[in-house]
Design an enzyme around this catalytic site. Structure first.
Site, PDB file in Angstrom:
ATOM      1  N   TYR A  86      42.000  -8.621 -11.931  1.00 28.38           N
ATOM      2  CA  TYR A  86      42.551  -7.480 -11.200  1.00 28.38           C
ATOM      3  C   TYR A  86      43.623  -8.000 -10.235  1.00 28.38           C
ATOM      4  O   TYR A  86      43.579  -7.805  -9.019  1.00 28.38           O
ATOM      5  CB  TYR A  86      41.465  -6.681 -10.472  1.00 28.38           C
TER       6      TYR A  86
ATOM      7  N   HIS B  22      46.773  -9.142  -8.063  1.00 32.01           N
ATOM      8  CA  HIS B  22      47.705  -8.456  -7.162  1.00 32.01           C
ATOM      9  C   HIS B  22      48.693  -9.487  -6.643  1.00 32.01           C
ATOM     10  O   HIS B  22      48.649 -10.668  -7.026  1.00 32.01           O
ATOM     11  CB  HIS B  22      46.945  -7.756  -6.031  1.00 32.01           C
TER      12      HIS B  22
ATOM     13  N   HIS C 184      47.601 -12.979  -5.590  1.00 32.34           N
ATOM     14  CA  HIS C 184      47.421 -13.953  -6.677  1.00 32.34           C
ATOM     15  C   HIS C 184      48.772 -14.460  -7.172  1.00 32.34           C
ATOM     16  O   HIS C 184      48.931 -15.638  -7.500  1.00 32.34           O
ATOM     17  CB  HIS C 184      46.702 -13.301  -7.870  1.00 32.34           C
TER      18      HIS C 184
ATOM     19  N   GLN D 100      36.013 -19.862   2.025  1.00 28.94           N
ATOM     20  CA  GLN D 100      36.034 -20.420   0.671  1.00 28.94           C
ATOM     21  C   GLN D 100      36.913 -21.683   0.636  1.00 28.94           C
ATOM     22  O   GLN D 100      36.533 -22.698   0.064  1.00 28.94           O
ATOM     23  CB  GLN D 100      36.552 -19.364  -0.309  1.00 28.94           C
TER      24      GLN D 100
ATOM     25  N   LYS E  57      46.380  -8.170   1.318  1.00 27.04           N
ATOM     26  CA  LYS E  57      46.230  -7.651  -0.057  1.00 27.04           C
ATOM     27  C   LYS E  57      44.870  -8.053  -0.605  1.00 27.04           C
ATOM     28  O   LYS E  57      44.417  -9.169  -0.388  1.00 27.04           O
ATOM     29  CB  LYS E  57      47.334  -8.226  -0.942  1.00 27.04           C
TER      30      LYS E  57
ATOM     31  N   SER F  81      41.946  -6.949  -4.059  1.00 28.15           N
ATOM     32  CA  SER F  81      41.588  -6.089  -5.193  1.00 28.15           C
ATOM     33  C   SER F  81      40.751  -4.912  -4.724  1.00 28.15           C
ATOM     34  O   SER F  81      40.697  -3.875  -5.371  1.00 28.15           O
ATOM     35  CB  SER F  81      40.759  -6.870  -6.217  1.00 28.15           C
TER      36      SER F  81
HETATM   37  O1  PAF Z   1      38.240 -16.138  -4.800  1.00 27.23           O
HETATM   38  C1  PAF Z   1      37.843 -15.766  -5.924  1.00 27.23           C
HETATM   39  O2  PAF Z   1      38.430 -14.894  -6.568  1.00 27.23           O
HETATM   40  C2  PAF Z   1      36.593 -16.420  -6.517  1.00 27.23           C
HETATM   41  O3  PAF Z   1      35.677 -16.738  -5.521  1.00 27.23           O
HETATM   42  C3  PAF Z   1      36.907 -17.653  -7.384  1.00 27.23           C
HETATM   43  C4  PAF Z   1      37.507 -18.769  -6.554  1.00 27.23           C
HETATM   44  C5  PAF Z   1      37.859 -17.271  -8.506  1.00 27.23           C
HETATM   45  C6  PAF Z   1      35.630 -18.190  -8.001  1.00 27.23           C
HETATM   46  O4  PAF Z   1      35.034 -17.257  -8.839  1.00 27.23           O
END
Ligand code: PAF
Length: 283
Positions: free
Chosen positions: A32, A34, A37, A153, A184, A186
């Site tokens: 999805y 955006h 990404h 993360q 931004k 999803s």
């Molecule tokens: O940030 C994300 O979209 C997810 O946590 C990732 C890093 C793709 C792992 O599934």
């Protein structure tokens, strides 16, 4: 652009590029796609010969009451966006192949998880770490790109790479925002019209907190309170957390000094939004 759906085919493809001495940039996503990404893709495009983007909604990182089933998915749209933005390969594996019935391991993240989203989403980062270990091994990338919107993360992936000696460089990329400041995501599609109008107030709260700090306020609790008050006053969202921590250690401090993060999560009717700001505080 190639679309590869099996692990074996992906490994074969990667081996060929590695033998040809090609550098590989990797953008892991749950689809999805955006603009956030795409910024990761553009950065990877500039720095590598080959860009791999994975689209995999990872069931392991969703709790039992979270939105795995309803998480937005639109592979055709993702494919078009990836192609138009210079991705060379989309890796699009199926859950059954990634997590076979015979899967025998559990990964447990023990540091940096008892704060922010980790505290609220038990096991979430264990799932993230598990899938990334697999994806790093499968893609054999030289560099991996993550958005700073999910700063926790980024901090945990930094430790994952360090602790497990992955020969991969972590490249954190600044959060991409709408013109009105909303980060931004999803999940923004799930905001009601009214909530969408209010949501930029979250970033406004973060920015005004930083200006208090730059004007000399160093007390963590005061800063935290100012963010909470701003969000409660100007939005109908329910605050999940507002935390002020050292970064990337994610340790609680009473008086701010050094690299700091203010991070928030706010629940609206159908979307839980996260955002943060990192900055340096002079001692
Ligand atoms: O940030 C994300 O979209 C997810 O946590 C990732 C890093 C793709 C792992 O599934």
């Amino acid at each position: 652009m190639k679309i590869i759906t099996s692990v074996k085919a992906m490994q074969k493809e990667v081996q060929m590029h590695r033998e040809a001495q090609k550098s590989i940039g990797f953008v892991p996503t749950m689809g999805y796609l955006h603009e956030g990404h795409m910024t990761l893709v553009h950065t990877a495009r500039k720095e590598n010969d080959l860009v791999i983007l994975s689209v995999f909604v990872n069931p392991l990182q969703f709790g039992p009451n979270e939105d795995f089933d309803s998480y937005p998915r639109d592979f055709e749209r993702d494919e078009a966006l990836a192609k138009n933005n210079g991705v060379d390969i989309i890796f699009y594996p199926q859950v059954e192949e990634m997590y076979k019935d015979s899967f025998s391991f559990e990964v447990k993240v023990v540091n940096k998880v008892d704060v922010l989203c980790g505290k609220k989403r038990e096991g979430h980062f264990d799932g993230v770490a598990t899938v990334l270990i697999k994806l790093f091994n499968i893609t054999q990338a030289n560099r991996v790109y993550f958005g700073m919107k999910d700063a926790q993360q980024v901090a945990i992936v930094d430790s994952l790479i360090e602790d497990f000696n992955f020969p991969i460089e972590l490249v954190p990329v600044s959060t991409v925002r709408e013109e009105d400041g909303l980060a931004k995501s999803s999940r923004n599609v799930y905001l009601t019209e009214q909530e969408r109008k209010e949501a930029p107030r979250i970033y406004e709260a973060l920015k005004s907190a930083v200006s208090y700090v730059l004007n000399g306020e160093k007390n963590t609790k005061t800063i935290q309170k100012s963010v909470e008050e701003h969000i409660s006053k100007y939005t109908s969202g329910v605050i999940d957390y507002v935390e002020v921590l050292s970064y990337p250690e994610l340790q609680a401090v009473q008086e701010l000094s050094g690299k700091t993060i203010i991070a928030v999560a706010v629940k609206f009717t159908k979307a839980r939004l996260i955002d943060n700001i990192t900055f340096d505080v002079e001692a």
